[in-house]
Design an enzyme around this catalytic site. Sequence first.
Site, mmCIF file in Angstrom:
data_model
loop_
_atom_site.group_PDB
_atom_site.id
_atom_site.type_symbol
_atom_site.label_atom_id
_atom_site.label_comp_id
_atom_site.label_asym_id
_atom_site.label_seq_id
_atom_site.Cartn_x
_atom_site.Cartn_y
_atom_site.Cartn_z
ATOM 1 N N ARG A 131 -31.968 28.980 -0.072
ATOM 2 C CA ARG A 131 -30.955 29.640 -0.915
ATOM 3 C C ARG A 131 -31.387 29.517 -2.378
ATOM 4 O O ARG A 131 -31.465 28.402 -2.898
ATOM 5 C CB ARG A 131 -29.607 28.950 -0.666
ATOM 6 C CG ARG A 131 -28.449 29.545 -1.435
ATOM 7 C CD ARG A 131 -27.172 28.769 -1.158
ATOM 8 N NE ARG A 131 -26.043 29.352 -1.841
ATOM 9 C CZ ARG A 131 -25.739 29.099 -3.108
ATOM 10 N NH1 ARG A 131 -26.460 28.273 -3.831
ATOM 11 N NH2 ARG A 131 -24.674 29.683 -3.656
ATOM 12 N N LYS A 174 -31.318 23.107 -9.470
ATOM 13 C CA LYS A 174 -30.309 22.045 -9.528
ATOM 14 C C LYS A 174 -30.736 20.871 -10.397
ATOM 15 O O LYS A 174 -31.922 20.654 -10.636
ATOM 16 C CB LYS A 174 -29.937 21.596 -8.110
ATOM 17 C CG LYS A 174 -29.049 22.650 -7.431
ATOM 18 C CD LYS A 174 -28.509 22.213 -6.113
ATOM 19 C CE LYS A 174 -27.603 23.323 -5.568
ATOM 20 N NZ LYS A 174 -27.328 23.151 -4.145
HETATM 21 N N1 HH2 Z 1 -25.281 25.167 -3.473
HETATM 22 C C1 HH2 Z 1 -24.362 25.775 -4.276
HETATM 23 C C2 HH2 Z 1 -23.382 26.623 -3.745
HETATM 24 N N2 HH2 Z 1 -23.334 26.880 -2.418
HETATM 25 N N3 HH2 Z 1 -24.217 26.570 -0.253
HETATM 26 C C3 HH2 Z 1 -25.096 25.994 0.571
HETATM 27 N N4 HH2 Z 1 -25.061 26.241 1.885
HETATM 28 N N5 HH2 Z 1 -26.062 25.136 0.106
HETATM 29 C C4 HH2 Z 1 -26.175 24.827 -1.221
HETATM 30 O O1 HH2 Z 1 -27.063 24.023 -1.586
HETATM 31 C C5 HH2 Z 1 -25.237 25.428 -2.130
HETATM 32 C C6 HH2 Z 1 -24.240 26.301 -1.596
HETATM 33 C C7 HH2 Z 1 -24.412 25.525 -5.752
HETATM 34 O O2 HH2 Z 1 -25.249 26.470 -6.386
HETATM 35 P P1 HH2 Z 1 -24.719 27.750 -7.191
HETATM 36 O O3 HH2 Z 1 -24.007 28.689 -6.290
HETATM 37 O O4 HH2 Z 1 -25.825 28.352 -7.947
HETATM 38 O O5 HH2 Z 1 -23.753 27.138 -8.281
HETATM 39 P P2 HH2 Z 1 -22.183 27.180 -8.440
HETATM 40 O O6 HH2 Z 1 -21.600 26.448 -7.281
HETATM 41 O O7 HH2 Z 1 -21.930 26.499 -9.755
HETATM 42 O O8 HH2 Z 1 -21.738 28.617 -8.432
#
Ligand code: HH2
Length: 289
Positions: free
Chosen positions: A255, A220
Site C-alpha cells: 500500500r 511513515k
Molecule cells: N496505513 C494507513 C492507513 N490505512 N491500511 C492498511 N491496511 N495498512 C496500513 O499500513 C495503513 C492503512 C496510514 O496511511 P495514510 O492513509 O497515508 O495516512 P492517514 O491515515 O493519515 O490518512
Amino acid sequence: MLHCGPFRLKLSLRPHIMGIINLTPDSFSDGGLIKNPVSAFQRAATMLKQGADILDVGAESTRPGALPISVAEEKRRLLPALKRLARLPIPISVDTSKPEVAAAALEAGAGMINDITGLKDPAMLRLAARRRVPVVIMHMRGAPRSMQRAPRYGNVVSKVRHELLAAARRAQSAGVKREKIILDPGIGFGKTPVHNFLLLRELRQLANTGYPILVGPSRKSFLTAILGPLPPRERIWGTAAAVTLAVAHGARIIRVHDVSEMRMAAQVAHAIQHVKIPSRRENAKCPRK
Ligand code: HH2
C-alpha cells in the site's frame, strides 16, 4: 486468486500495488491534496497509468493522534468521489472501520474492505461475510488517538502473528471465507520504529501463515528513525527500501502513495527473487564483456 467485484487478482503471481487515495484534510503525508471528486478521479487515473492494481480510498485520517469523525462526515467526503472512481477499470478498496460507511461504499462500487481495526466490530464482520468481498485485517494496538503512547510487546512478531490469526479465525467463524482474507501487520499502528523494523525483517513468519500479506510502510515516520527528520514526501527512497524487503519476504500487496516508484522497486525485487538459473547452453550464448 482474489475476486474483487468484476476483477480477478492473481496475488501469487507477482506483488500487487495498492495506490492510496486520501480524501482527508489531515492525512499525515498528503492531507488536503485532493479537494473534490474530479481531482480524486485525476489522481486515480494517474495511479492506474502508473501501474496500480488496486486503489485504497479513505476519508478519515488514522495518523497518530487523529480524532475520529462521524459516519455522516465520512460518507460525505467519500461517496461522491468513490462513485466516480468506480468507473475506472481497477478494483477499489474502502479504508474504513465503520460498517455503515463500508456498506455504503460497497453499494457505490467498492469491491474490498480495508479495516485498520481488524474487523473488531461484529457488524463489519457480518457485512464482510454477507457481501463476500475481500477484507484486509490489519493489526493495531489501541486506537489512532492513543496508539503511539509507549507501545509494548514481548516478542512483537509472534504477538502480532498470534493476534492476526485470532482475528482471521474470528472472521471465518462469522462466515468470511478464508480465501477472502488478507493480513497486515499494521506498520506504524501502536508500534515503535524497532517493532516496525522487526515486523518487516521477519515478515516471512506472517507470510507462512498462508494468508496473503499486505504491508503499508509508505512515507511513515518509522523511516525517520534512520533517515532523520525528513518530511513525508522526502521519504520515498526509504519507502522503496522497505518495499523491496517486504516483497523479498513475501508481501503480496504493497500500500503506497508513490505508485510508479514502488511498482518498479517491487517488480525488481520480485524478479531477482524468482530469477531462473540459466542452463549451461543458455549461459554459453551469453555475451561476455
Ligand atoms: N496505513 C494507513 C492507513 N490505512 N491500511 C492498511 N491496511 N495498512 C496500513 O499500513 C495503513 C492503512 C496510514 O496511511 P495514510 O492513509 O497515508 O495516512 P492517514 O491515515 O493519515 O490518512
